[in-house]
Design a protein around this motif. Structure first.
Motif, PDB file in Angstrom:
ATOM      1  N   GLY A   5      -4.039   5.871  -3.338  1.00 44.05           N
ATOM      2  CA  GLY A   5      -3.664   4.744  -4.178  1.00 44.05           C
ATOM      3  C   GLY A   5      -3.821   5.045  -5.657  1.00 44.05           C
ATOM      4  N   LYS A   6      -3.044   4.341  -6.452  1.00 46.39           N
ATOM      5  CA  LYS A   6      -3.100   4.484  -7.911  1.00 46.39           C
ATOM      6  C   LYS A   6      -3.546   3.188  -8.585  1.00 46.39           C
ATOM      7  N   GLY A   7      -4.081   2.261  -7.778  1.00 48.48           N
ATOM      8  CA  GLY A   7      -4.497   0.984  -8.337  1.00 48.48           C
ATOM      9  C   GLY A   7      -5.917   0.987  -8.865  1.00 48.48           C
ATOM     10  N   GLY A   8      -6.519   2.169  -8.944  1.00 51.20           N
ATOM     11  CA  GLY A   8      -7.895   2.292  -9.424  1.00 51.20           C
ATOM     12  C   GLY A   8      -8.419   3.666  -9.048  1.00 51.20           C
ATOM     13  N   ASN A   9      -9.707   3.866  -9.198  1.00 52.10           N
ATOM     14  CA  ASN A   9     -10.303   5.169  -8.931  1.00 52.10           C
ATOM     15  C   ASN A   9     -11.171   5.195  -7.682  1.00 52.10           C
ATOM     16  N   SER A  10     -11.047   4.180  -6.834  1.00 53.16           N
ATOM     17  CA  SER A  10     -11.898   4.081  -5.656  1.00 53.16           C
ATOM     18  C   SER A  10     -11.588   5.196  -4.655  1.00 53.16           C
ATOM     19  N   LYS A  11     -12.624   5.693  -4.006  1.00 57.51           N
ATOM     20  CA  LYS A  11     -12.473   6.676  -2.928  1.00 57.51           C
ATOM     21  C   LYS A  11     -12.500   5.998  -1.556  1.00 57.51           C
ATOM     22  N   ARG A  12     -12.608   4.662  -1.568  1.00 53.80           N
ATOM     23  CA  ARG A  12     -12.656   3.931  -0.294  1.00 53.80           C
ATOM     24  C   ARG A  12     -11.373   4.173   0.485  1.00 53.80           C
ATOM     25  N   THR A  13     -11.510   4.428   1.785  1.00 49.59           N
ATOM     26  CA  THR A  13     -10.372   4.870   2.596  1.00 49.59           C
ATOM     27  C   THR A  13     -10.367   4.150   3.936  1.00 49.59           C
ATOM     28  N   VAL A  14      -9.189   3.675   4.327  1.00 48.96           N
ATOM     29  CA  VAL A  14      -8.993   3.023   5.621  1.00 48.96           C
ATOM     30  C   VAL A  14      -8.159   3.942   6.510  1.00 48.96           C
ATOM     31  N   ILE A  15      -8.618   4.130   7.746  1.00 50.54           N
ATOM     32  CA  ILE A  15      -7.880   4.926   8.733  1.00 50.54           C
ATOM     33  C   ILE A  15      -7.032   3.991   9.583  1.00 50.54           C
ATOM     34  N   LEU A  50       3.362   2.848  10.635  1.00 49.35           N
ATOM     35  CA  LEU A  50       4.337   3.656   9.889  1.00 49.35           C
ATOM     36  C   LEU A  50       4.926   2.844   8.732  1.00 49.35           C
ATOM     37  N   TYR A  51       5.219   1.586   9.026  1.00 48.96           N
ATOM     38  CA  TYR A  51       5.765   0.728   7.975  1.00 48.96           C
ATOM     39  C   TYR A  51       4.783   0.612   6.814  1.00 48.96           C
ATOM     40  N   LEU A  52       3.512   0.380   7.101  1.00 45.28           N
ATOM     41  CA  LEU A  52       2.518   0.215   6.042  1.00 45.28           C
ATOM     42  C   LEU A  52       2.295   1.515   5.277  1.00 45.28           C
ATOM     43  N   LEU A  53       2.341   2.645   5.989  1.00 43.00           N
ATOM     44  CA  LEU A  53       2.222   3.930   5.302  1.00 43.00           C
ATOM     45  C   LEU A  53       3.378   4.106   4.320  1.00 43.00           C
ATOM     46  N   LYS A  54       4.585   3.794   4.761  1.00 38.58           N
ATOM     47  CA  LYS A  54       5.759   3.908   3.899  1.00 38.58           C
ATOM     48  C   LYS A  54       5.674   2.913   2.734  1.00 38.58           C
ATOM     49  N   TYR A  55       5.208   1.705   3.031  1.00 40.19           N
ATOM     50  CA  TYR A  55       5.086   0.691   1.981  1.00 40.19           C
ATOM     51  C   TYR A  55       4.162   1.169   0.871  1.00 40.19           C
ATOM     52  N   TYR A  56       3.015   1.694   1.232  1.00 38.01           N
ATOM     53  CA  TYR A  56       2.059   2.130   0.212  1.00 38.01           C
ATOM     54  C   TYR A  56       2.476   3.449  -0.427  1.00 38.01           C
ATOM     55  N   ALA A  57       3.242   4.256   0.294  1.00 36.82           N
ATOM     56  CA  ALA A  57       3.802   5.459  -0.329  1.00 36.82           C
ATOM     57  C   ALA A  57       4.781   5.074  -1.437  1.00 36.82           C
ATOM     58  N   GLU A  58       5.453   3.938  -1.263  1.00 39.10           N
ATOM     59  CA  GLU A  58       6.401   3.459  -2.269  1.00 39.10           C
ATOM     60  C   GLU A  58       5.734   2.584  -3.324  1.00 39.10           C
ATOM     61  N   HIS A  59       4.540   2.037  -3.008  1.00 40.25           N
ATOM     62  CA  HIS A  59       3.832   1.157  -3.937  1.00 40.25           C
ATOM     63  C   HIS A  59       2.366   1.573  -4.062  1.00 40.25           C
ATOM     64  N   PRO A  60       2.084   2.817  -4.428  1.00 40.44           N
ATOM     65  CA  PRO A  60       0.681   3.267  -4.497  1.00 40.44           C
ATOM     66  C   PRO A  60      -0.123   2.521  -5.558  1.00 40.44           C
ATOM     67  N   GLU A  61       0.582   1.930  -6.519  1.00 40.20           N
ATOM     68  CA  GLU A  61      -0.127   1.209  -7.578  1.00 40.20           C
ATOM     69  C   GLU A  61      -0.790  -0.069  -7.059  1.00 40.20           C
ATOM     70  N   THR A  62      -0.403  -0.518  -5.847  1.00 43.37           N
ATOM     71  CA  THR A  62      -1.007  -1.729  -5.272  1.00 43.37           C
ATOM     72  C   THR A  62      -2.243  -1.409  -4.434  1.00 43.37           C
ATOM     73  N   LEU A  63      -2.626  -0.142  -4.427  1.00 43.44           N
ATOM     74  CA  LEU A  63      -3.701   0.306  -3.549  1.00 43.44           C
ATOM     75  C   LEU A  63      -4.838   0.912  -4.376  1.00 43.44           C
ATOM     76  N   ASN A  64      -5.995   0.289  -4.342  1.00 42.89           N
ATOM     77  CA  ASN A  64      -7.169   0.834  -5.022  1.00 42.89           C
ATOM     78  C   ASN A  64      -8.041   1.531  -3.979  1.00 42.89           C
ATOM     79  N   GLY A  65      -7.612   2.698  -3.589  1.00 38.38           N
ATOM     80  CA  GLY A  65      -8.253   3.447  -2.515  1.00 38.38           C
ATOM     81  C   GLY A  65      -7.192   4.242  -1.784  1.00 38.38           C
ATOM     82  N   ASN A  66      -7.434   4.555  -0.527  1.00 41.72           N
ATOM     83  CA  ASN A  66      -6.522   5.426   0.213  1.00 41.72           C
ATOM     84  C   ASN A  66      -6.344   4.918   1.638  1.00 41.72           C
ATOM     85  N   ILE A  67      -5.207   5.268   2.242  1.00 41.18           N
ATOM     86  CA  ILE A  67      -5.028   5.041   3.675  1.00 41.18           C
ATOM     87  C   ILE A  67      -4.657   6.370   4.319  1.00 41.18           C
ATOM     88  N   VAL A  68      -5.190   6.578   5.502  1.00 42.01           N
ATOM     89  CA  VAL A  68      -4.898   7.780   6.289  1.00 42.01           C
ATOM     90  C   VAL A  68      -4.336   7.335   7.630  1.00 42.01           C
TER      91      VAL A  68
END
Length: 549
Positions: A72-82, A147-165
């Motif tokens: 994510g590009k919405g902040g600097n958090s290392k918090r990650t959801v699998i 898959l949809y959510l992965l694609k959504y956040y790949a297109e909108h990384p600025e809405t994510l303060n952290g990461n998804i795997v």
């Protein structure tokens, strides 16, 4: 609310069209197809190191996991959801003449219009609100949501303060090689990128708990699953002199009578109760027909747990085995005396006593007596046994116990209790630490946000009631409980591998938000589209947002 129904439906059909039955080449095909599909996303074109096609380790089959992550590009958090979902399915033999259409939902539903369907299946088919086909429910629609959510956040990384795997893993329906192989990858990603795993969200199917149940369930944690197994020796005799020996099948029958459907072996915790154990196999070990009774019998049972440890289960089943053994001997004695009375033949007291050992107890006895000679022999025996490719894990275990039994000096009738397959650990999610508290709060808030948009109640429960790969991302057992598994599993390290310390190293709280439907693993498998394609991804998304932002 994300408007995602049509896109997830298309992804679901795309996945279902690939026949990916467990332990077949289809598992390899779907992984490669999924990897190619995700690799075409602009995000992964720009960040090719963020997607991996990884072969499973220590596996007899050539199959793969797909792992992809978005930073994510919405902040600097290392918090990650699998986000977890399996790519394999059970077989399609039950479709009979409809097998060619089992993985083609639209064609299958056209064909089903001409079939004599159960009333509920017919109503669902005619409603246009349900999708039929192998894997639609278990669990390709759930994976499609991820898959949809992965694609959504790949297109909108600025809405994510952290990461998804995303982990799209193989072999959930058999030995869980996929998720077990992925554990070290999760650790490597943590070391490379500093990921702080705060939660895992699985997307396996949910179903009504009883007829007329309209609730849609979200599960916190999961049931544990064991396969307690019994090697049963008798005293061989010619069938013409049947009372001169003891048929191990009689003991096995009493054992099944004692264990099967026994509510005393249901495990209650937090107001929820497991279904009791049920027999999955009962056989003798004679290789062919003879007129002698069998030397040994073999039985194993599914066993679910919520709060009991594998050690607790051994203790309880050892007690049940003694009861069954006593019952078998009482039946033998009563019938022998009855026969002696009507035949005028003498009754001879055989003086057998019930004897039950765990595999660990037997191995300790034999190692103490025979030392390295026995240990080296058993190692070589297991290595030779591995060459029999058609021998499954359960029968491999039985053959190991059978071989060890040959070294026992006391050959009186005995039951040997052990675990013949993978232990899927139980997981309790109770709020005992900050990560669990945060996940429970995020889930409660997500349900509150989504419930107004859906007619049926969305209800949380404490234990996912089916076997799933959720079991391998966290662990609730202590070392003593796990030792009971490792010390009583003849096939561990040979036919299946689990490093429980890898699970403990990840140890992330997990919930299940998955598609809703009925008849999973059956011919009329189907999922309800509104909940599965609209509510599931939005619930999952709200949980992600509540946890990371």
């Amino acid at each position: 609310m994300l408007q995602c129904r049509d896109e997830i439906l298309a992804y679901t059909k795309k996945l279902v069209h690939i026949e990916s039955v467990v332990n077949t080449n289809g598992e390899r095909e779907i992984a490669h197809s999924l990897y190619s599909f995700l690799s075409s996303f602009p995000y992964f074109v720009q960040h090719p190191s963020h997607i991996m096609l990884e072969k499973t380790t220590r596996d007899d089959h050539d199959r793969y996991n797909v792992i992809a992550f978005v930073k994510g590009k919405g902040g600097n958090s290392k918090r990650t959801v699998i986000l977890m979902g399996h790519t394999d399915t059970v077989g399609i033999d039950d479709f009979n003449q409809l097998q060619p259409y089992a993985c083609s939902p639209d064609q299958l539903m056209e064909k089903l219009k001409n079939e004599d369907l159960p009333p509920s299946a017919k109503a669902h088919l005619e409603s246009g609100e349900w999708l039929f086909g192998r894997g639609t429910l278990d669990m390709k629609s759930g994976l499609a949501s991820h898959l949809y959510l992965l694609k959504y956040y790949a297109e909108h990384p600025e809405t994510l303060n952290g990461n998804i795997v995303l982990l799209a893993e193989c072999d959930e329906e058999d030995g869980s090689h996929g998720v077990i192989s992925a554990l070290k990858t999760f650790q490597a990603l943590k070391e490379t990128y500093g990921f702080n795993y705060v939660a895992a969200i699985n997307a396996d199917f949910v179903a009504p708990r009883f007829a007329g149940d309209d609730n849609r369930y979200i599960y916190k944690g999961t049931v544990g699953k064991l396969l307690p197994s019994f090697f049963i020796t008798g005293s061989e005799t010619h069938v013409g002199s049947c009372f001169e020996g003891l048929d191990p099948n009689l003991i096995a029958a009493e054992l099944t009578k004692q264990i099967d459907y026994n509510p005393e072996l249901s495990n209650e915790a937090y107001g929820e109760t497991t279904v009791p154990p049920v027999s999955l196999k009962q056989t003798d070990l004679k290789p062919s027909y003879t007129v002698q009774t069998a030397l040994a019998a073999y039985a194993y049972y599914n066993f679910f747990i919520h709060s009991w440890s594998p050690k607790d289960v051994l203790t309880k089943l050892k007690e049940q085995a003694y009861i069954a053994f006593n019952n078998a001997l009482a039946t033998y004695e009563q019938r022998y005396k009855q026969f002696a009375a009507i035949s005028s033949e003498p009754y001879v007291n055989m003086d057998w006593k019930p004897k039950v050992l765990t595999y660990e107890e037997m191995m300790n006895l034999l190692t103490s007596k025979h030392g390295s000679l026995f240990k080296n022999h058993m190692t070589k025996f297991k290595e030779q046994l591995l060459k029999q490719q058609d021998l499954d894990t359960r029968m491999f275990s039985a053959r190991v116990v059978e071989e060890a039994w040959k070294w026992m000096k006391d050959k009186n009738p005995t039951i040997i209790l052990f675990y013949s397959s993978l232990y899927s650990p139980r997981i309790e999610l109770t709020g005992k630490n900050e990560k669990e508290q945060a996940l429970i709060k995020a889930l409660d808030q997500a349900i509150k946000s989504v419930q107004p948009h859906y007619v049926h109640p969305i209800v949380t429960r404490n234990f996912f009631p089916y076997i799933s790969d959720m079991s391998f991302v966290a662990i609730s057992d202590n070392e003593e409980g796990l030792d009971a598994v490792t010390n009583n599993s003849p096939s561990l390290g040979y036919k299946h591998y689990v490093d429980y310390q890898d699970i403990r190293a990840l140890n992330v709280p997990v919930i299940n938000i998955g598609p809703y439907g009925v008849d999973a693993h059956k011919k009329f498998e189907r999922m309800e589209m509104t909940f599965s394609l609209e509510i599931v991804p939005n619930l999952t998304n709200y949980v992600i947002q509540n946890l990371l932002n």
